[in-house]
Design a protein around this motif. Structure first.
Motif, PDB file in Angstrom:
ATOM      1  N   VAL A 116       0.856  -1.185   0.000  1.00 17.41           N
ATOM      2  CA  VAL A 116       0.000   0.000   0.000  1.00 17.41           C
ATOM      3  C   VAL A 116       0.888   1.229   0.000  1.00 17.41           C
ATOM      4  N   VAL A 117       0.707   2.123  -0.964  1.00 21.64           N
ATOM      5  CA  VAL A 117       1.515   3.337  -1.062  1.00 21.64           C
ATOM      6  C   VAL A 117       0.591   4.544  -1.106  1.00 21.64           C
ATOM      7  N   PRO A 118       1.085   5.725  -0.682  1.00 24.75           N
ATOM      8  CA  PRO A 118       0.257   6.935  -0.671  1.00 24.75           C
ATOM      9  C   PRO A 118      -0.320   7.238  -2.043  1.00 24.75           C
ATOM     10  N   GLY A 119      -1.562   7.729  -2.066  1.00 24.62           N
ATOM     11  CA  GLY A 119      -2.240   8.074  -3.301  1.00 24.62           C
ATOM     12  C   GLY A 119      -2.935   6.930  -3.983  1.00 24.62           C
ATOM     13  N   MET A 120      -2.731   5.720  -3.514  1.00 24.29           N
ATOM     14  CA  MET A 120      -3.338   4.545  -4.129  1.00 24.29           C
ATOM     15  C   MET A 120      -4.845   4.525  -3.836  1.00 24.29           C
ATOM     16  N   VAL A 121      -5.653   4.069  -4.804  1.00 30.55           N
ATOM     17  CA  VAL A 121      -7.100   3.931  -4.634  1.00 30.55           C
ATOM     18  C   VAL A 121      -7.417   2.448  -4.414  1.00 30.55           C
ATOM     19  N   ILE A 122      -8.078   2.144  -3.311  1.00 23.83           N
ATOM     20  CA  ILE A 122      -8.381   0.753  -2.961  1.00 23.83           C
ATOM     21  C   ILE A 122      -9.879   0.616  -2.727  1.00 23.83           C
ATOM     22  N   GLY A 123     -10.499  -0.383  -3.357  1.00 22.63           N
ATOM     23  CA  GLY A 123     -11.915  -0.641  -3.184  1.00 22.63           C
ATOM     24  C   GLY A 123     -12.211  -1.371  -1.881  1.00 22.63           C
ATOM     25  N   VAL A 124     -13.261  -0.953  -1.171  1.00 24.74           N
ATOM     26  CA  VAL A 124     -13.652  -1.562   0.099  1.00 24.74           C
ATOM     27  C   VAL A 124     -15.180  -1.581   0.186  1.00 24.74           C
ATOM     28  N   VAL A 125     -15.707  -2.291   1.181  1.00 21.10           N
ATOM     29  CA  VAL A 125     -17.139  -2.266   1.479  1.00 21.10           C
ATOM     30  C   VAL A 125     -17.407  -1.105   2.441  1.00 21.10           C
ATOM     31  N   SER A 126     -18.336  -0.245   2.100  1.00 21.72           N
ATOM     32  CA  SER A 126     -18.651   0.915   2.941  1.00 21.72           C
ATOM     33  C   SER A 126     -19.115   0.458   4.324  1.00 21.72           C
ATOM     34  N   GLY A 127     -18.519   1.040   5.361  1.00 18.80           N
ATOM     35  CA  GLY A 127     -18.860   0.686   6.728  1.00 18.80           C
ATOM     36  C   GLY A 127     -18.150  -0.553   7.223  1.00 18.80           C
ATOM     37  N   GLY A 128     -17.401  -1.235   6.354  1.00 18.96           N
ATOM     38  CA  GLY A 128     -16.682  -2.440   6.752  1.00 18.96           C
ATOM     39  C   GLY A 128     -15.422  -2.107   7.528  1.00 18.96           C
ATOM     40  N   PHE A 129     -14.894  -3.112   8.235  1.00 16.57           N
ATOM     41  CA  PHE A 129     -13.686  -2.889   9.008  1.00 16.57           C
ATOM     42  C   PHE A 129     -12.507  -2.554   8.099  1.00 16.57           C
ATOM     43  N   GLU A 130     -12.515  -3.061   6.854  1.00 16.51           N
ATOM     44  CA  GLU A 130     -11.418  -2.805   5.930  1.00 16.51           C
ATOM     45  C   GLU A 130     -11.262  -1.306   5.680  1.00 16.51           C
ATOM     46  N   GLU A 131     -12.380  -0.611   5.523  1.00 18.63           N
ATOM     47  CA  GLU A 131     -12.345   0.828   5.280  1.00 18.63           C
ATOM     48  C   GLU A 131     -11.740   1.555   6.476  1.00 18.63           C
ATOM     49  N   GLU A 132     -12.174   1.177   7.681  1.00 18.06           N
ATOM     50  CA  GLU A 132     -11.651   1.812   8.893  1.00 18.06           C
ATOM     51  C   GLU A 132     -10.157   1.500   9.073  1.00 18.06           C
ATOM     52  N   TYR A 133      -9.767   0.277   8.751  1.00 19.41           N
ATOM     53  CA  TYR A 133      -8.364  -0.132   8.885  1.00 19.41           C
ATOM     54  C   TYR A 133      -7.454   0.705   7.981  1.00 19.41           C
ATOM     55  N   LEU A 134      -7.855   0.907   6.719  1.00 14.35           N
ATOM     56  CA  LEU A 134      -7.031   1.690   5.792  1.00 14.35           C
ATOM     57  C   LEU A 134      -6.941   3.156   6.223  1.00 14.35           C
ATOM     58  N   LYS A 135      -8.052   3.732   6.657  1.00 10.76           N
ATOM     59  CA  LYS A 135      -8.039   5.140   7.063  1.00 10.76           C
ATOM     60  C   LYS A 135      -7.180   5.349   8.304  1.00 10.76           C
ATOM     61  N   MET A 136      -7.106   4.346   9.175  1.00  6.50           N
ATOM     62  CA  MET A 136      -6.320   4.470  10.397  1.00  6.50           C
ATOM     63  C   MET A 136      -4.834   4.220  10.123  1.00  6.50           C
ATOM     64  N   ARG A 137      -4.525   3.169   9.346  1.00  9.52           N
ATOM     65  CA  ARG A 137      -3.131   2.785   9.117  1.00  9.52           C
ATOM     66  C   ARG A 137      -2.481   3.510   7.940  1.00  9.52           C
ATOM     67  N   TYR A 138      -3.280   3.858   6.934  1.00 12.95           N
ATOM     68  CA  TYR A 138      -2.741   4.478   5.723  1.00 12.95           C
ATOM     69  C   TYR A 138      -3.579   5.700   5.367  1.00 12.95           C
ATOM     70  N   PRO A 139      -3.420   6.809   6.106  1.00 12.73           N
ATOM     71  CA  PRO A 139      -4.279   7.985   5.901  1.00 12.73           C
ATOM     72  C   PRO A 139      -4.122   8.632   4.523  1.00 12.73           C
ATOM     73  N   LEU A 140      -3.007   8.375   3.822  1.00  9.17           N
ATOM     74  CA  LEU A 140      -2.785   8.980   2.515  1.00  9.17           C
ATOM     75  C   LEU A 140      -3.353   8.138   1.376  1.00  9.17           C
ATOM     76  N   VAL A 141      -4.001   7.037   1.713  1.00 12.31           N
ATOM     77  CA  VAL A 141      -4.602   6.166   0.709  1.00 12.31           C
ATOM     78  C   VAL A 141      -6.072   6.549   0.525  1.00 12.31           C
ATOM     79  N   ALA A 142      -6.550   6.552  -0.722  1.00 10.85           N
ATOM     80  CA  ALA A 142      -7.963   6.846  -1.011  1.00 10.85           C
ATOM     81  C   ALA A 142      -8.750   5.536  -1.085  1.00 10.85           C
ATOM     82  N   THR A 143      -9.946   5.537  -0.481  1.00 10.80           N
ATOM     83  CA  THR A 143     -10.800   4.345  -0.529  1.00 10.80           C
ATOM     84  C   THR A 143     -12.020   4.621  -1.403  1.00 10.80           C
ATOM     85  N   MET A 144     -12.434   3.603  -2.165  1.00 10.49           N
ATOM     86  CA  MET A 144     -13.658   3.679  -2.969  1.00 10.49           C
ATOM     87  C   MET A 144     -14.653   2.681  -2.376  1.00 10.49           C
ATOM     88  N   GLY A 145     -15.742   3.189  -1.802  1.00 14.02           N
ATOM     89  CA  GLY A 145     -16.670   2.344  -1.055  1.00 14.02           C
ATOM     90  C   GLY A 145     -17.795   1.770  -1.910  1.00 14.02           C
TER      91      GLY A 145
END
Length: 492
Positions: free
Chosen positions: A147-176
């Protein structure tokens, strides 16, 4: 006298009738009590069980029927404890909203998180789950690992995966997406090139695709337990669920896991086959050993050559020949870097080629690759003291090297920007190459010494250099957290 005798003959019959009426009353009362108890037992309030409708193999809806591992688990809970349950499967985020509304409701299974802890009380761990980063099976995408900054990663909205990425990799964009099925479909249609999905779920959905290898796993992110949960503060329901789960036999839980996760396979062999199998094994073993002795030397040499080649591929960037992120992880874990960290003599430099997209757009991607190759060769040739030079993604290069203090780190950064980087320029076509550098000094007072932390801090410094105008260095120290900025002597 005759009247008296007649009265005495009637007395036993009257007593007998009274006794019969008494017995009948007792029987009727007993039946009434038993019926009341039965009604009380069968008239328990229904428990609503919520979860996702598209989370195979854990919970999903098929033709309006709830299925899955967690569904079977709570059906078993209902049967053993004589407690009616009703399944309400929805999009994942809607299941969390339902839990916040409270009532006699149970979440069939989810991961613990601090945000959910505000409105949930967790009961028991149920099943283990792993989550993996998947990437589209494309040679260009596979070049960037992790996982590198600026990367776009697909997740399930409201899922733990989304929360995990925002906490561990704040520079990564998520698509829910609303659910796993929608996420997998979006990946199949090319809307996302990377997705963070539970391993068991991805296996189920991807195997249903015509191109089952369209997405491949590249990194397991975490392994955690699924918990049953009730609305926060509902102590009565909490105790009821706890006691009910304790009543479920372990072998029944294993049966459900085997059904949906195929955790083990058993084959029953008839007893008469054992002698035959034993004889065949002995004969086969003797033949195999004879053949193996003849081929072992040849195979060993071939295996060593193959392992060497695979190791080179695993830790080397295919474009520049520099080490990749995995190679950087291995070097960072080496004894030499640990000694440098202990003594506080480590510099971490994050280089990013300025306006690299414009270079690709104006001169073509082949020329962009040539710039990265020339820059990599120059760094290898002139920075012999560097412990590691790694391309960690796109046009970003990370260097680990010894540095005594800020002045020493500044001199190294100046040398890179004023002498090494210009060698990637090409005056004949007017191509001038500059870099923005985040230079981090790790001294003996530094608290965070994990590679992830060092890359995070140096990356932030590099982005500050870009925001300040590019073609410059931003210095920082991990222990004091005081950033010192100066402009590069290199002319833009």
């Amino acid at each position: 006298m005759l009247a008296l005798i007649h009265l005495e003959e009637k007395l036993p019959l009257m007593h007998l009738l009274r006794l019969c009426r008494f017995v009948c009353g007792v029987v009727v009362l007993a039946l009434g009590i038993s019926q009341s108890v039965a009604l009380a037992e069968t008239d328990k309030d229904t428990i609503i069980v919520t979860n996702s409708h598209s989370w195979k193999p854990f919970a999903f809806s098929e033709n309006g029927i709830a299925k899955g591992l967690l569904v079977d688990y709570w059906k078993l809970f209902s049967e053993i404890n004589n407690t009616p349950v009703e399944f309400t499967l929805s999009d994942w985020n809607d299941s969390l909203v339902a839990m916040q509304e409270g009532g006699r409701i149970v979440h069939a299974g989810l991961l613990y998180s601090k945000s959910r802890d505000k409105y949930l009380d967790y009961v028991f761990p149920l099943f283990e789950i792993t989550t993996t980063l998947y990437v589209v099976n494309d040679s260009e995408e596979l070049k960037t690992q992790g996982v590198v900054p600026g990367m776009v990663i697909g997740v399930v909205s409201g899922g733990f995966e989304e929360e995990y990425l925002k906490m561990r990799y704040p520079l990564v964009a998520t698509m829910g997406f609303d659910n796993n099925a929608a996420l997998i479909q979006a990946a199949r249609n090319g809307k996302v090139k990377r997705m963070l999905v539970d391993t068991q779920v991805a296996t189920y959905y991807l195997l249903q695709q015509e191109n089952s290898l369209g997405f491949v796993p590249i990194e397991r992110m975490y392994k955690k337990m699924l918990y049953a949960a009730v609305p926060a503060g509902n102590e009565l329901l909490m105790r009821e669920i706890e006691s009910g789960i304790k009543n479920i036999p372990p072998h029944e839980i294993d049966r459900i896991k085997q059904k949906w996760l195929n955790t083990s396979r058993t084959t029953k062999i008839p007893g008469w086959l054992w002698p035959f199998i034993g004889s065949a094994l002995l004969l086969g073993a003797a033949s195999y050993i004879l053949l193996l002795k003849q081929a072992v030397n040849r195979k060993t040499r071939a295996l060593k050559a193959l392992n060497s080649k695979l190791e080179e591929y695993a830790f080397t960037d295919s474009l520049t020949g520099l080490m990749n992120r995995r190679g950087l992880d291995r070097v960072f874990a080496s004894k030499r870097v640990k000694i440098m960290l202990k003594r506080g003599q480590l510099g971490v430099l994050m280089l990013d080629v300025d306006h690299f997209k414009k270079i690709n757009d104006k001169y073509g991607h082949l020329k962009g690759d040539e710039v990265l190759n020339n820059l990599s060769k120059a760094l290898n040739n002139y920075l012999r003291e560097a412990v590691a030079i790694s391309r960690i993604g796109g046009e970003e290069i990370c260097l680990l090297l010894p540095a005594e203090d800020f002045h020493d780190l500044k001199v190294i950064a100046d040398y890179i920007c004023s002498f090494i980087v210009p060698q990637a320029s090409q005056d004949g076509i007017g191509l001038t190459v500059t870099v923005s550098v985040g230079a981090l000094l790790v001294d003996k007072d530094g608290k965070e010494t994990s590679l992830e932390a060092l890359l995070h801090h140096s990356d932030r410094l590099m982005y500050q250099a870009k925001e300040a105008g590019r073609n410059r260095v931003m210095l920082g120290c991990l222990s004091s957290q005081q950033h010192h900025r100066y402009s590069n002597p290199v002319s833009v």
